[in-house]
Write a protein that holds these residues in place. Sequence first.
Motif, PDB file in Angstrom:
ATOM      1  N   LYS A  71       0.985  -1.167   0.067  1.00  0.00           N
ATOM      2  CA  LYS A  71      -0.045  -0.075   0.067  1.00  0.00           C
ATOM      3  C   LYS A  71       0.940   1.109  -0.073  1.00  0.00           C
ATOM      4  O   LYS A  71       0.558   2.190  -0.771  1.00  0.00           O
ATOM      5  N   SER A  72       1.773   1.210   0.793  1.00  0.00           N
ATOM      6  CA  SER A  72       2.899   2.498   1.178  1.00  0.00           C
ATOM      7  C   SER A  72       3.445   3.033  -0.431  1.00  0.00           C
ATOM      8  O   SER A  72       3.216   4.131  -0.578  1.00  0.00           O
ATOM      9  N   LEU A  73       3.945   1.847  -1.029  1.00  0.00           N
ATOM     10  CA  LEU A  73       4.637   2.156  -2.088  1.00  0.00           C
ATOM     11  C   LEU A  73       3.692   2.430  -3.252  1.00  0.00           C
ATOM     12  O   LEU A  73       4.098   3.524  -4.043  1.00  0.00           O
ATOM     13  N   LEU A  74       2.509   1.979  -3.304  1.00  0.00           N
ATOM     14  CA  LEU A  74       1.412   2.353  -4.260  1.00  0.00           C
ATOM     15  C   LEU A  74       1.264   3.734  -4.117  1.00  0.00           C
ATOM     16  O   LEU A  74       1.079   4.373  -5.215  1.00  0.00           O
ATOM     17  N   VAL A  75       0.862   4.384  -2.962  1.00  0.00           N
ATOM     18  CA  VAL A  75       0.266   5.493  -2.542  1.00  0.00           C
ATOM     19  C   VAL A  75       1.597   6.560  -3.066  1.00  0.00           C
ATOM     20  O   VAL A  75       1.301   7.437  -3.610  1.00  0.00           O
TER      21      VAL A  75
ATOM     22  N   ALA B  65      -1.362  15.422  -1.765  1.00  0.00           N
ATOM     23  CA  ALA B  65      -0.900  14.980  -0.505  1.00  0.00           C
ATOM     24  C   ALA B  65      -1.218  13.617  -0.137  1.00  0.00           C
ATOM     25  O   ALA B  65      -2.285  13.163  -0.531  1.00  0.00           O
ATOM     26  N   PRO B  66      -0.425  12.869   0.503  1.00  0.00           N
ATOM     27  CA  PRO B  66      -0.687  11.627   1.190  1.00  0.00           C
ATOM     28  C   PRO B  66      -1.502  11.738   2.321  1.00  0.00           C
ATOM     29  O   PRO B  66      -1.163  13.117   2.978  1.00  0.00           O
ATOM     30  N   PHE B  67      -2.104  10.795   2.940  1.00  0.00           N
ATOM     31  CA  PHE B  67      -2.842  10.772   3.969  1.00  0.00           C
ATOM     32  C   PHE B  67      -2.993   9.719   4.723  1.00  0.00           C
ATOM     33  O   PHE B  67      -3.569   8.529   4.041  1.00  0.00           O
ATOM     34  N   LYS B  68      -2.885   9.114   5.932  1.00  0.00           N
ATOM     35  CA  LYS B  68      -2.984   7.963   6.575  1.00  0.00           C
ATOM     36  C   LYS B  68      -3.420   8.268   7.870  1.00  0.00           C
ATOM     37  O   LYS B  68      -2.567   8.762   8.715  1.00  0.00           O
ATOM     38  N   SER B  69      -4.660   8.036   8.405  1.00  0.00           N
ATOM     39  CA  SER B  69      -5.127   8.488   9.582  1.00  0.00           C
ATOM     40  C   SER B  69      -4.553   7.868  10.834  1.00  0.00           C
ATOM     41  O   SER B  69      -4.196   8.499  12.017  1.00  0.00           O
ATOM     42  N   GLN B  70      -4.307   6.655  10.611  1.00  0.00           N
ATOM     43  CA  GLN B  70      -3.582   5.953  11.746  1.00  0.00           C
ATOM     44  C   GLN B  70      -2.230   5.006  11.247  1.00  0.00           C
ATOM     45  O   GLN B  70      -2.804   4.297  10.672  1.00  0.00           O
ATOM     46  N   ASN B  71      -1.248   5.304  11.802  1.00  0.00           N
ATOM     47  CA  ASN B  71      -0.197   4.403  11.089  1.00  0.00           C
ATOM     48  C   ASN B  71       0.477   3.583  12.435  1.00  0.00           C
ATOM     49  O   ASN B  71       0.480   4.429  13.525  1.00  0.00           O
ATOM     50  N   MET B  72       0.751   2.429  12.269  1.00  0.00           N
ATOM     51  CA  MET B  72       1.230   1.703  13.389  1.00  0.00           C
ATOM     52  C   MET B  72       2.491   1.322  12.922  1.00  0.00           C
ATOM     53  O   MET B  72       2.882   0.711  12.139  1.00  0.00           O
ATOM     54  N   ALA B  73       3.702   2.160  13.389  1.00  0.00           N
ATOM     55  CA  ALA B  73       5.142   1.667  13.029  1.00  0.00           C
ATOM     56  C   ALA B  73       6.191   2.436  14.254  1.00  0.00           C
ATOM     57  O   ALA B  73       5.761   3.087  14.760  1.00  0.00           O
ATOM     58  N   LEU B  74       7.224   1.561  13.967  1.00  0.00           N
ATOM     59  CA  LEU B  74       8.394   2.244  15.013  1.00  0.00           C
ATOM     60  C   LEU B  74       9.242   3.139  13.927  1.00  0.00           C
ATOM     61  O   LEU B  74      10.509   3.526  14.480  1.00  0.00           O
ATOM     62  N   ASN B  75       9.002   3.187  12.758  1.00  0.00           N
ATOM     63  CA  ASN B  75       9.957   4.173  12.046  1.00  0.00           C
ATOM     64  C   ASN B  75       9.168   5.374  11.855  1.00  0.00           C
ATOM     65  O   ASN B  75       8.115   5.576  11.257  1.00  0.00           O
TER      66      ASN B  75
ATOM     67  N   VAL C  74      -4.311  11.324  -1.568  1.00  0.00           N
ATOM     68  CA  VAL C  74      -4.137   9.899  -1.747  1.00  0.00           C
ATOM     69  C   VAL C  74      -4.163   9.165  -0.478  1.00  0.00           C
ATOM     70  O   VAL C  74      -3.231   9.494   0.446  1.00  0.00           O
ATOM     71  N   ILE C  75      -5.111   8.451   0.130  1.00  0.00           N
ATOM     72  CA  ILE C  75      -5.193   7.945   1.241  1.00  0.00           C
ATOM     73  C   ILE C  75      -4.477   6.384   1.418  1.00  0.00           C
ATOM     74  O   ILE C  75      -4.832   5.564   0.381  1.00  0.00           O
TER      75      ILE C  75
END
Length: 514
Positions: free
Chosen positions: A16-20, A35-45, A130-131
């Motif tokens: 998904k991330s690469l496609l966005v 602009a990209p948008f992701k309402s909630q991300n779970m990541a340590l980066n 792009v969400i």
Amino acid sequence: MTKSLMIQGTMSNAGKSLLVAGLCRIFVQDGYRVAPFKSQNMALNSFITADGYEMGRAQVVQAEAAKKAPDIRMNPILLKPTSDKGSQVIVNGSPIGNMAAAEYFKYKQQLIPGIMEAYESLSRENDIIVIEGAGSPAEINLKQADIVNMGMAQMVKAPVLIAGDIDRGGVFASLFGTVMLLDESERKYVKGTIINKFRGDPEILRPGLDMLEELIHIPVIGVVPYLSVDIDDEDSLTERFKNRQSPGLIDIAVIRLPRISNFTDFNSLEHIECASVRYAASVGELGSPDLIIIPGSKNTIADLKWMRENGMESSILKHAAQNKPVIGICGGYQMLCDTISDPYGVEQGGEIRGMGLLKAKTVFEHQKTRSRVTGTFADVKGIFKGLTGKTFQGYEIHMGQTCLTEGAGGRGGKSGEPHIIPYLSRLVETDGVMKPDGMYGGNVYGTYVHGIFDSEDVLFEIADALMREKGLKYVKNKTFNLNEYKERQYDLLADALRQALDMKYIYRIIEEGI
């Protein structure tokens, strides 16, 4: 009026991330403000923006693809796992505390107004948003309070494309199952599916694509090949961790901590000719590298205990005793100290003995340090003495403060002379405040700065020093420019997606909306 498009996936790491990112670059190339948008991300980066807020690195990559500065509105909620059952919750770039999964599940509905405020603010400045979704929209135990997949699509009336990873196998079953587990009210948002990470001739898939379309009555809008573009990975599912390449002429080993964070710090090291960058999770994998790097961690104490229990710490101490270089970044820097104290229970509470390679102590505090910095290396000694005076840029994200252990000698000279604390560099924060950072002792170096290897001068000095240890000379590629290289990768990604996806159809569903 701003239009939107949402990319969801059948699972985590479906691409998904690469496609966005690729779609953001295509839309920019076609003249749109995006602009990209992701309402909630779970990541340590994670990453620190110019105004000192923390956001997920995936949205930073997507912002770069969109030729925009990273903006906290692109990722209003970031969850950073601290254990298997809980995470630090970061809202609008600032931590609000740690929550167990069940607690957060009950709480997250309260975040919807903030999510919508961020989205609507971005919308006023862009033509297309792009969400990105998270995980899978078909997690039936989580659908009730969803704020990141179909729940998000419904809030902003975004058409959805669902991507499936064929490289893992079972892509037809996963796409079919995902669509079938959606409610009818959700299914109407799905305007297409994408087969991602395909190796081979797409025509071989044609019978399966036709059957899938007949079953779910949704078109397959493209088969995306397995791409070799060099773009930062989102999380710990990265293919980089699986790299089993043989050690190169310069062998760099990064300790693969269980809670490793910001491993993208080391991607730039892969641009050193004749070098290998390996991620080692055991003593057997570690081998005898030229340089060991201990990365950041979301739970420094737990990961230090892990290294102590599996023998990794002993191997690192032996490596350092042979006067071979060790670099610790952020949590890795803290592990190199004499002690780590957690008086407020930020991680586990109490105090633990560190590795003792730097005569310093770390104390965790309530307040997280979040800042962009520029820096200049101080009077560095040891193998990397050539770094002295070189400049770099980066950012800090840490809960602790580190200082010289009381009574430690530093680099003092004759009796009566003031001791010189062996700071690695001096930093200038966003607000102009100057402060020291990091320490060194022998060939052991520690710093809080993420991104310190992204400076080409720093990168090539490290390569040159490691080659000198082998009696060889490092020949720098004078034509290499890291920023230009990254831009080429985004353009290559966009070119590949243009060929693989039905862009006319994508523009049509964006225009039509829901």
